[in-house]
Design an enzyme around this catalytic site. Structure first.
Site: not given
Ligand code: D9A
Length: 418
Positions: A219, A289
């Site tokens: 990205r 998480f």
């Protein structure tokens, strides 16, 4: 306002509304600041300042000791990372600094005041962090210190060496992210919140880190390129360009996207191992998480796949999408449904003439195979007239209420999104 960007997506608007009306409780921070020491409170302030969204997920960890250990681990890693990133520190100083960084944890005075990085505060206030590190149970201290030592040494390996082969790509990602997965998994097991196997199976915990890091590297091509950094392996980009920077040139867009697709295919190979890792988790808050970053990663890969915008700017997911995924990441079946959804989207978009097409199809099918589930994850982007009038009314009525609580929410999803 994020609401506007999700306007064309009724399901995201629903998720935003639900989240703001308290659906966020399962994943939002547990507040117990009254019983905390001043130094520990400062650590949580640093945590919130360095990573607004991820800080909230850490603070949602149920077991208090594990939550504090994770907070300190995150800050120590941030400090190490800040040293690695700081281009104003010459390598002759930086290399020994990284290699001996773990020793700073036991030195009550160590700090570094000359960094120009945005997170320099964690280095300037390192005595607060290292003090709280020394208040942790010895098992937690041992894990954090070991990982720091290995990571500090590992980071220097690629200072003098280019990333060439795919094995070297994996090695680099192991140092900066796989080790984080390994350390966290050891903390989970040490806390007794998770079985021993979670901490012992370093192969799988490494793969969790690799999936996140490869997604970030893919990205962030442009951002890294502009800052003079290169994390794409030459074995792949060398097939499409003679210089890594050439991928950003408009005339190379076809080759660049093919290169991008090959790297995304490599990252997608990790999905089966990530699902296997998450299938072993028993504690709900530890599961959330771990699962939230993973679903954000698959969402990001889907958005980047075959997308030339990666070479022109930042490709991120909308806040509405992030919240919808986040709220849907509370059990394995739902995580599988999200993974299947995005994998299917990629599978549908594979260009027939893409050089990696066959491999991508194979990898997507393997991921879909392990993600089989009765659950489904759907997205919609239509404007039924009734939806339009409802949403306008809700918007008008709750405008005041909305703006008050959006501060909390905004900080939560901030860095995952546009
Ligand atoms: C993580 Cl303690 C990270 N990294 C992340 C965040 O998730 C992992 C850094 C320090 C810690 C943890 C993470 C979370 C849960 C389980 C994990 C795990 O392993 C079992 O690490 C592998 O990205 C950084 C590395 C990938 C380099 C390890 C998630 C995070 N997200 C960002 C959003 C973004 O787009 O970067 O930090 C954020 O919320 O700011």
């Amino acid at each position: 306002m994020e609401f506007v960007k999700s306007f064309a997506h009724p399901d995201e608007v629903m998720a935003l509304v639900k989240f703001k009306m308290g659906g966020c409780q399962a994943v939002m921070p547990k507040s117990d600041t009254k019983t905390m020491s001043e130094t520990l409170k400062k650590c949580y302030v640093h945590l919130t300042n360095t990573s607004r969204s991820f800080a909230a997920v850490i603070q949602a960890i149920d077991d208090v000791a594990l939550r504090h250990a994770t907070c300190i681990f995150y800050l120590v890693l941030r400090a190490l990372d800040t040293v690695e990133d700081d281009m104003t520190i010459p390598n002759s100083i930086k290399i020994p600094m990284l290699k001996s960084f773990h020793k700073n944890l036991l030195d009550k005075n160590w700090k570094y005041m000359d960094s120009k990085e945005k997170d320099k505060l964690v280095l300037e206030d390192f005595p607060t962090i290292s003090y709280e590190f020394r208040q942790l149970k010895p098992v937690y201290q041992q894990v954090i210190s070991d990982i720091c030592q290995q990571m500090g040494a590992g980071m220097t390996v690629f200072f003098e060496r280019d990333l060439i082969t795919l094995a070297e790509w994996d090695e680099y990602c192991h140092y900066v992210a796989g080790l984080v997965g390994i350390g966290l998994s050891k903390l989970f097991s040490a806390s007794k919140q998770e079985d021993e196997i979670v901490g012992k199976d370093t192969y799988l915990s490494n793969r969790m880190g690799l999936f996140l890091q490869k997604t970030n590297i893919i990205r962030d091509y442009l951002e890294d390129q502009l800052e003079g950094r290169a994390f794409w392996p030459r074995a792949v980009w060398g097939k499409y360009a003679s210089e890594l920077g050439d991928l950003a040139k408009e005339e190379n867009v076809d080759k660049s996207v093919q290169c991008l697709n090959e790297l995304i295919t490599n990252a997608l190979e990790l999905i089966p191992d990530c699902i296997k890792y998450m299938s072993r988790l028993k504690d709900q808050s530890v599961f959330n998480f771990c699962a939230i970053p993973q679903v954000m990663a698959i969402g990001t890969l889907e958005r980047c796949y075959n997308n030339s915008k990666v070479f022109k700017g930042v490709v991120k997911i909308r806040k509405g999408e992030a919240v919808k995924m986040m709220m849907g990441s509370t059990n394995l079946e739902q995580v599988k449904a999200i993974m299947s959804h995005f994998t299917s989207q990629i599978l549908r978009r594979i260009p027939a003439n893409d050089p990696t097409a066959n491999r991508t199809r194979e990898v997507c099918r393997q991921a879909l195979d392990v993600c089989q589930t009765k659950h489904e994850y759907t997205t919609s982007s239509i404007f039924p007239p009734l939806y339009m009038s409802c949403i306008l009314m809700i918007g008008a009525i709750s405008y005041k209420y909305w703006s008050e609580i959006s501060a909390v929410y905004d900080s939560f999803v901030e860095s995952y999104t546009t």
